[in-house]
Design an enzyme around this catalytic site. Structure first.
Site, PDB file in Angstrom:
ATOM      1  N   HIS A 178       0.818  -1.223   0.000  1.00 29.65           N
ATOM      2  CA  HIS A 178       0.000   0.000   0.000  1.00 29.65           C
ATOM      3  C   HIS A 178       0.852   1.274   0.000  1.00 29.65           C
ATOM      4  CE1 HIS A 178       0.407   0.199   4.382  1.00 29.65           C
ATOM      5  NE2 HIS A 178      -0.499  -0.709   4.630  1.00 29.65           N
TER       6      HIS A 178
ATOM      7  N   HIS B 142      -6.159  -8.433  14.616  1.00 33.99           N
ATOM      8  CA  HIS B 142      -6.099  -7.198  13.820  1.00 33.99           C
ATOM      9  C   HIS B 142      -6.790  -7.484  12.496  1.00 33.99           C
ATOM     10  CE1 HIS B 142      -4.609  -3.683  11.870  1.00 33.99           C
ATOM     11  NE2 HIS B 142      -3.473  -4.150  11.427  1.00 33.99           N
TER      12      HIS B 142
ATOM     13  N   GLU C  21      -6.755  -5.732   9.596  1.00 34.90           N
ATOM     14  CA  GLU C  21      -6.228  -5.265   8.301  1.00 34.90           C
ATOM     15  C   GLU C  21      -6.132  -6.470   7.353  1.00 34.90           C
ATOM     16  OE1 GLU C  21      -2.804  -2.650   8.550  1.00 34.90           O
ATOM     17  OE2 GLU C  21      -3.109  -1.999   6.471  1.00 34.90           O
TER      18      GLU C  21
ATOM     19  N   ASP D 229      -4.157  -7.791   5.363  1.00 35.10           N
ATOM     20  CA  ASP D 229      -2.993  -8.683   5.261  1.00 35.10           C
ATOM     21  C   ASP D 229      -3.010  -9.754   6.357  1.00 35.10           C
ATOM     22  OD1 ASP D 229      -2.574  -6.369   6.835  1.00 35.10           O
ATOM     23  OD2 ASP D 229      -0.412  -6.654   6.849  1.00 35.10           O
TER      24      ASP D 229
ATOM     25  N   HIS E 299      -1.742  -0.731  15.403  1.00 31.08           N
ATOM     26  CA  HIS E 299      -1.818   0.607  14.842  1.00 31.08           C
ATOM     27  C   HIS E 299      -3.200   0.925  14.264  1.00 31.08           C
ATOM     28  CE1 HIS E 299      -1.331  -0.439  10.376  1.00 31.08           C
ATOM     29  NE2 HIS E 299      -1.337  -1.594  10.993  1.00 31.08           N
TER      30      HIS E 299
ATOM     31  N   ASP F  14       1.033  -6.686  14.414  1.00 29.58           N
ATOM     32  CA  ASP F  14       2.022  -5.897  13.659  1.00 29.58           C
ATOM     33  C   ASP F  14       3.203  -5.434  14.528  1.00 29.58           C
ATOM     34  OD1 ASP F  14       0.994  -5.880  11.058  1.00 29.58           O
ATOM     35  OD2 ASP F  14      -0.405  -4.271  11.507  1.00 29.58           O
TER      36      ASP F  14
ATOM     37  N   TYR G  80      10.070  -0.425   9.641  1.00 34.47           N
ATOM     38  CA  TYR G  80       8.664  -0.737   9.923  1.00 34.47           C
ATOM     39  C   TYR G  80       8.086   0.261  10.924  1.00 34.47           C
ATOM     40  CZ  TYR G  80       4.545  -3.622  10.487  1.00 34.47           C
ATOM     41  OH  TYR G  80       3.247  -4.082  10.488  1.00 34.47           O
TER      42      TYR G  80
ATOM     43  N   HIS H 281       4.457 -10.178  11.081  1.00 37.41           N
ATOM     44  CA  HIS H 281       5.340  -9.990   9.911  1.00 37.41           C
ATOM     45  C   HIS H 281       6.781 -10.299  10.327  1.00 37.41           C
ATOM     46  CE1 HIS H 281       2.368  -7.961   7.374  1.00 37.41           C
ATOM     47  NE2 HIS H 281       2.125  -7.093   8.328  1.00 37.41           N
TER      48      HIS H 281
END
Ligand code: FEO
Length: 404
Positions: free
Chosen positions: A24, A78, A80, A82, A145, A164, A196, A229
């Site tokens: 993104h 989370h 998001e 991904d 986040h 994350d 990151y 990640h």
């Protein structure tokens, strides 16, 4: 890559994305991984899913351990895409499983999937779930986040599954920090942590400090941090915790990064005597040209440095578009504990330097004024002014750096 046991009966079942280079808008030159974890306990529990395109990979990893229909619980730390993007494919195997998620997570998931067919249990900080020999403790981490975010602590394994937080966009066949044995590879891993943090977590330093303090107050023993990640922190979890605390407290190198763009090389020429002035004050300096450098790299380098100088030509009385774009993006990241100045060239009317300072003010950065403007090409007099500008800025930066 097949499933890997990270703790007794707890497996990494994620996917490695070797090819992604644009996440993104964030340039991921080392690719990334989508980590999720399967706990083979009395109640089989899946911790997060993966990006939708990689769902088949995690399903195959799960199938090599257990029939996916046996999954009783899915924890979504989370939402998001991904991490939660693969949930529909997982739930197709086990439609009666219970999804453990925060209230905001559920509301967000409702906007992405038809969730009416699934069972949910809303959790808050302090809620626990016994799945057999393991007990899970949920800790909300709102705005770390996203509003929905939480982490899960597996008590008997002393394992923090941190979504994350503490992650890195780093594709590797290694899964653990202790596999990074050379100084060079460890430096690259540390750089990925900073990268990151700078690009994802920079706005949330105060929240990070408060949340780490809250977790420390809970007295949780943490022998492993497993993010969603990159690399799992098995050998040295305090290392990444301390890196986060340092960054949240404003740690930076005594260094100036010059981030600029140029039309006909005039602004570019100014960077050379400015750099000479900076270096003659004994301060390290790095120069980054926008348009030829990914914005996320410029953000990381700025974050590593105590100070930045922004260079922009004036185009139609305003900043050059790439510089304006960069500063708008930077403002959203809410940098703190940094000092900034600006310079640039103009033809018939200035404006870019003034606008850059307006952006610095909006960000609340420490400011070095006045900036420096040059008409058309820098003359030899102008080059002397550039040199002095760099020198004076470096002096100010050295003073400012002492505060930290
Ligand atoms: Fe890796 Fe916020 O998703």
């Amino acid at each position: 890559m097949k499933a890997i046991e990270i703790k007794p009966d707890i497996f990494w079942v994620g996917a490695i994305d070797w090819a992604v280079r644009d996440f993104h808008g964030y340039v991921t030159s080392n690719g990334t991984t989508y980590n999720n974890y399967l706990i083979l306990d009395k109640q089989v529990t899946l911790m997060d899913t993966v990006k939708h395109d990689f769902a088949e990979i995690t399903i195959n990893n799960i199938k090599n351990l257990v029939e996916p229909s046996k999954i009783a619980n899915v924890v979504i730390n989370h939402i998001e895409p991904d991490h939660a993007g693969g949930i529909d494919k997982i739930m197709a195997f086990t439609p009666d499983a219970t999804i453990y998620i925060t209230d905001r997570g559920k509301k967000g998931l409702d906007r992405h999937f038809n969730t009416s067919r699934w069972n949910f249990k809303i959790v808050k900080t302090g809620n626990t779930l016994n799945i057999g020999k393991y007990n899970l403790l949920f800790i909300e981490t709102p705005m770390l986040h996203w509003p929905d975010s939480m982490v899960t602590y597996v008590k008997e394994a002393k394992l923090l599954i941190s979504q994350d937080a503490f992650g890195q966009h780093y594709a590797s066949s290694s899964r653990f920090d202790d596999e990074f044995v050379t100084c060079e590879s460890m430096a690259q891993l540390e750089d990925s942590v900073i990268d990151y943090y700078a690009n994802i977590l920079m706005p949330f330093g105060q929240l990070i400090k408060a949340k780490i303090a809250e977790i420390q107050k809970l007295g949780l023993e943490i022998s492993m941090i497993a993010p969603d990640h990159g690399i799992i922190w098995r050998q040295n979890p305090p290392k990444v915790l301390n890196m986060y605390l340092d960054m949240a407290n404003g740690k930076a190198d005594l260094r100036i990064v010059i981030i600029y763009d140029t039309m006909w090389h005039s602004t570019e020429r100014m960077t050379i005597p400015i750099t000479d002035g900076i270096r003659d004050e004994g301060v390290d300096c790095k120069i980054i040209k926008l348009r030829t450098t990914p914005m996320s790299v410029a953000i990381k380098e700025l974050w590593k440095s105590r100070a930045c100088l922004i260079g922009s030509p004036t185009l139609n009385n305003v900043m050059f578009p790439s510089v304006a774009e960069f500063l708008t993006h930077l403002r959203g990241l809410r940098p703190k504990n940094r000092i900034a100045g600006a310079f640039g060239s103009y033809g018939w009317g200035g404006g870019a330097v003034k606008e850059a300072y307006e952006e610095f003010r909006k960000m609340g950065l420490e400011i070095y004024e006045p900036g420096l403007q040059v008409l058309y090409n820098p003359s030899s007099d102008d080059e002397t002014k550039c040199y002095e500008f760099g020198k004076e800025f470096a002096k100010k930066v050295k003073e400012y750096h002492k505060k930290f």
